[in-house]
Design an enzyme around this catalytic site. Structure first.
Site, short mmCIF file in Angstrom:
data_model
loop_
_atom_site.label_atom_id
_atom_site.label_comp_id
_atom_site.label_asym_id
_atom_site.label_seq_id
_atom_site.Cartn_x
_atom_site.Cartn_y
_atom_site.Cartn_z
N TYR A 230 0.85 -1.20 0.00
CA TYR A 230 0.00 0.00 0.00
C TYR A 230 0.89 1.25 0.00
O TYR A 230 1.51 1.60 1.00
CB TYR A 230 -0.92 0.03 1.22
CG TYR A 230 -1.94 -1.09 1.28
CD1 TYR A 230 -2.24 -1.86 0.16
CD2 TYR A 230 -2.62 -1.36 2.46
CE1 TYR A 230 -3.19 -2.88 0.23
CE2 TYR A 230 -3.56 -2.38 2.53
CZ TYR A 230 -3.84 -3.13 1.42
OH TYR A 230 -4.77 -4.14 1.48
N LEU B 235 -21.42 1.30 -1.62
CA LEU B 235 -22.50 1.20 -0.65
C LEU B 235 -22.61 2.42 0.27
O LEU B 235 -23.41 2.41 1.21
CB LEU B 235 -22.35 -0.09 0.17
CG LEU B 235 -22.80 -1.35 -0.58
CD1 LEU B 235 -22.26 -2.61 0.08
CD2 LEU B 235 -24.33 -1.40 -0.66
#
Length: 308
Positions: free
Chosen positions: A57, A213
């Site tokens: 990351y 979402l």
């Protein structure tokens, strides 16, 4: 904040964790390190103790930010990181090669340095392809790292049940990190039941389906350069997902957002130990934390989700 046991490890984790992929700055658009630190601080101050990162990351940037967070509170936090995709040993096609435990341990030690700690609570194999030699290398490394007290628990990041079973052939797999959400329920069929049966902790990534979402995306949404979602609006599945989210919006009311309802959905599965939504700001982190309530969802909520 409610806590749960990470499988049979005895490690207690907050049921809402902090996913530190986005703050690496290489996949989800621009980030600011100070803002990222404030986001993690806000999460921890409100009861989060599980922080998940990976060596890849931001090419180590995320781990270095987590290192700043844990100073002075290391024993209070459960730190999870992953290795495999950032390997310096690569084949002619550029894919990482882990054919010996020593190579895995080298990657692990590099993570230790970036995290500025002498142990990692949960260490995951981040490779999602099942090459025999690489599986054996990780298993060998896991055994040595546990023996030497450098890790408390080990796991694999995958939704492939055969791969999970291979890692767990001697019963030594402690946790699995897997993609699970209202919009991606495939792991309910076999993977989550297997984990529950064998006492393996389930760490849920993607509980908000990479932001879908939250309900904030539309067909005309444009993502920044460098964001892995840049081409999503061109994909048919993205349009379908947006249509499903429209039907799910009644889950939101004055007491909860759609994203909080989505987090409560994954927490409703008995196999799940923790969900690790990402956050770039303190406000986002606080909203995620607020999903840890009881009751999680009503029968009416579940009926709507199942219908959609």
């Amino acid at each position: 904040m409610y806590t749960r046991s990470l499988g049979k490890t005895g490690i207690e984790v907050s049921e809402i964790g902090f996913g530190a992929w986005a703050i690496g700055g290489d996949a989800w658009g621009p980030v600011d390190d100070e803002q990222s630190l404030r986001a993690m601080e806000a999460a921890v101050e409100q009861g989060v103790n599980f922080i998940d990162t990976a060596d890849v990351y931001g090419n180590g940037r995320s781990e270095k930010l987590v290192a700043k967070l844990i100073q002075g509170r290391r024993e209070k936090l459960v730190i999870s990181t992953k290795g495999g995709l950032m390997g310096h040993h690569r084949d002619p096609n550029g894919a990482p090669v882990y054919d010996k435990p020593d190579k895995v341990i080298e990657a692990f030690e590099n993570s230790l340095k970036r995290l500025e700690t002498d142990y990692i609570d949960v260490y995951f194999c981040h490779l999602w392809w099942d090459k025999h030699e690489e599986t054996e290398a990780f298993l060998g490394a896991f055994e040595r790292l546990k023996r030497d007290g450098k890790v408390r628990a080990v796991g694999v990041s995958t939704e492939n049940l055969d791969y999970i079973k291979h890692f767990n052939r001697d019963g030594g797999l402690d946790a699995v990190q897997l993609d699970y959400s209202i919009l991606n329920r495939s792991t309910e069929r076999e993977v989550l039941p297997y984990l529950h049966q064998h006492g393996i902790g389930a760490v849920v990534r993607g509980p908000l389906r990479m932001g879908i979402l939250t309900g904030k995306f539309q067909k005309g949404t444009e993502f920044a350069e460098g964001d892995i979602r840049k081409n999503w609006p061109k994909e048919a599945w993205f349009s379908k997902s947006l249509s499903q989210v429209e039907k799910l919006k009644p889950l939101a009311d004055e007491n909860r957002t759609l994203s909080q309802a989505a987090l409560r959905f994954v927490l409703s599965h008995p196999a799940v130990s923790t969900a690790i939504p990402g956050a770039k700001t303190a406000q986002q982190a606080a909203l995620n934390v607020s999903a840890s309530v009881r009751p999680l969802l009503s029968e009416h909520d579940m009926s709507l989700i199942n219908q959609v």
